[in-house]
Design an enzyme around this catalytic site. Structure first.
Site, mmCIF file in Angstrom:
data_model
loop_
_atom_site.group_PDB
_atom_site.id
_atom_site.type_symbol
_atom_site.label_atom_id
_atom_site.label_comp_id
_atom_site.label_asym_id
_atom_site.label_seq_id
_atom_site.Cartn_x
_atom_site.Cartn_y
_atom_site.Cartn_z
ATOM 1 C CG ASN A 43 -0.418 -0.227 2.519
ATOM 2 O OD1 ASN A 43 0.587 -0.906 2.669
ATOM 3 N ND2 ASN A 43 -1.022 0.362 3.522
ATOM 4 C CB CYS A 54 -5.287 -1.551 -1.637
ATOM 5 S SG CYS A 54 -6.627 -0.749 -0.767
ATOM 6 C CD GLU A 56 -5.375 -6.153 -1.078
ATOM 7 O OE1 GLU A 56 -4.786 -5.056 -0.966
ATOM 8 O OE2 GLU A 56 -6.170 -6.580 -0.236
ATOM 9 C CB CYS A 85 -10.870 -2.698 0.614
ATOM 10 S SG CYS A 85 -10.242 -2.126 -0.977
HETATM 11 N N1 THU Z 1 -5.308 -1.437 2.411
HETATM 12 C C1 THU Z 1 -4.749 -2.318 1.531
HETATM 13 O O1 THU Z 1 -3.584 -2.188 1.129
HETATM 14 N N2 THU Z 1 -5.518 -3.352 1.103
HETATM 15 C C2 THU Z 1 -6.823 -3.557 1.460
HETATM 16 O O2 THU Z 1 -7.489 -4.412 0.898
HETATM 17 C C3 THU Z 1 -7.397 -2.765 2.560
HETATM 18 C C4 THU Z 1 -6.654 -1.526 2.914
HETATM 19 C C5 THU Z 1 -4.484 -0.305 2.865
HETATM 20 C C6 THU Z 1 -4.978 1.040 2.403
HETATM 21 C C7 THU Z 1 -4.423 1.951 3.456
HETATM 22 O O3 THU Z 1 -3.107 2.311 3.111
HETATM 23 C C8 THU Z 1 -4.374 1.088 4.717
HETATM 24 O O4 THU Z 1 -4.476 -0.257 4.268
HETATM 25 C C9 THU Z 1 -5.467 1.365 5.713
HETATM 26 O O5 THU Z 1 -6.701 1.363 5.132
#
Ligand code: THU
Length: 133
Positions: A43, A54, A56, A85
């Site tokens: 992320n 994110c 992914e 998410c």
């Molecule tokens: N985040 C991800 O990298 N993947 C997800 O599926 C959920 C959230 C990250 C986004 C942000 O930088 C941190 O997690 C908190 O939401």
């Protein structure tokens, strides 16, 4: 050959590159393509919070922008083994509804093994979207 635990270890390595000074929630992803290559993501946050992206989606876009659309499996790791998410579920579904998704924590413990379709019931998709290749 790449097995599940190798993919999880790659995701843990990727999480160390996460830029998450705001949430302090570090996420790593490692995506295995059908051709046997691994693409990673972490992320990346921004002071303008809505611009955070994110792990992914970075991993998927990394693969696709390198000419690899045949996605086989992805490991996603966080401290608490949190799930992906909704935005990432839609993006993973686009390229393979049967994509195997492994959710694990930083200890390498698997907390959930599922598929893109199972994570995204009643998905949105257009006719002719890029699947099954
Ligand atoms: N985040 C991800 O990298 N993947 C997800 O599926 C959920 C959230 C990250 C986004 C942000 O930088 C941190 O997690 C908190 O939401």
């Amino acid at each position: 050959m790449h097995d599940k635990s190798q993919l999880i270890q790659e995701a843990i390595k990727a999480s160390k590159l996460a830029y998450a000074p705001y949430s302090k929630y570090f996420v790593g992803a490692a995506l295995l393509t059908k051709s046997g290559k691994i693409f990673t993501g972490c992320n990346v946050e921004n002071a303008s919070y809505g611009l955070c992206i994110c792990a992914e989606r970075i991993a998927v876009f990394n693969a696709v922008s390198n000419g690899e659309r045949g996605l086989s499996s992805i490991a996603v790791v966080t401290a608490d083994g949190g799930s992906s998410c909704g935005a990432c579920r839609q993006v993973m579904y686009e390229f393979n509804p049967q994509l195997s998704i492994i959710i694990a924590n930083f200890k390498g413990e698997i907390v959930l093994e599922t598929t893109a379709l199972d994570l995204l019931p009643h998905p949105f998709g257009l006719d002719g979207h890029l699947t099954n290749f």
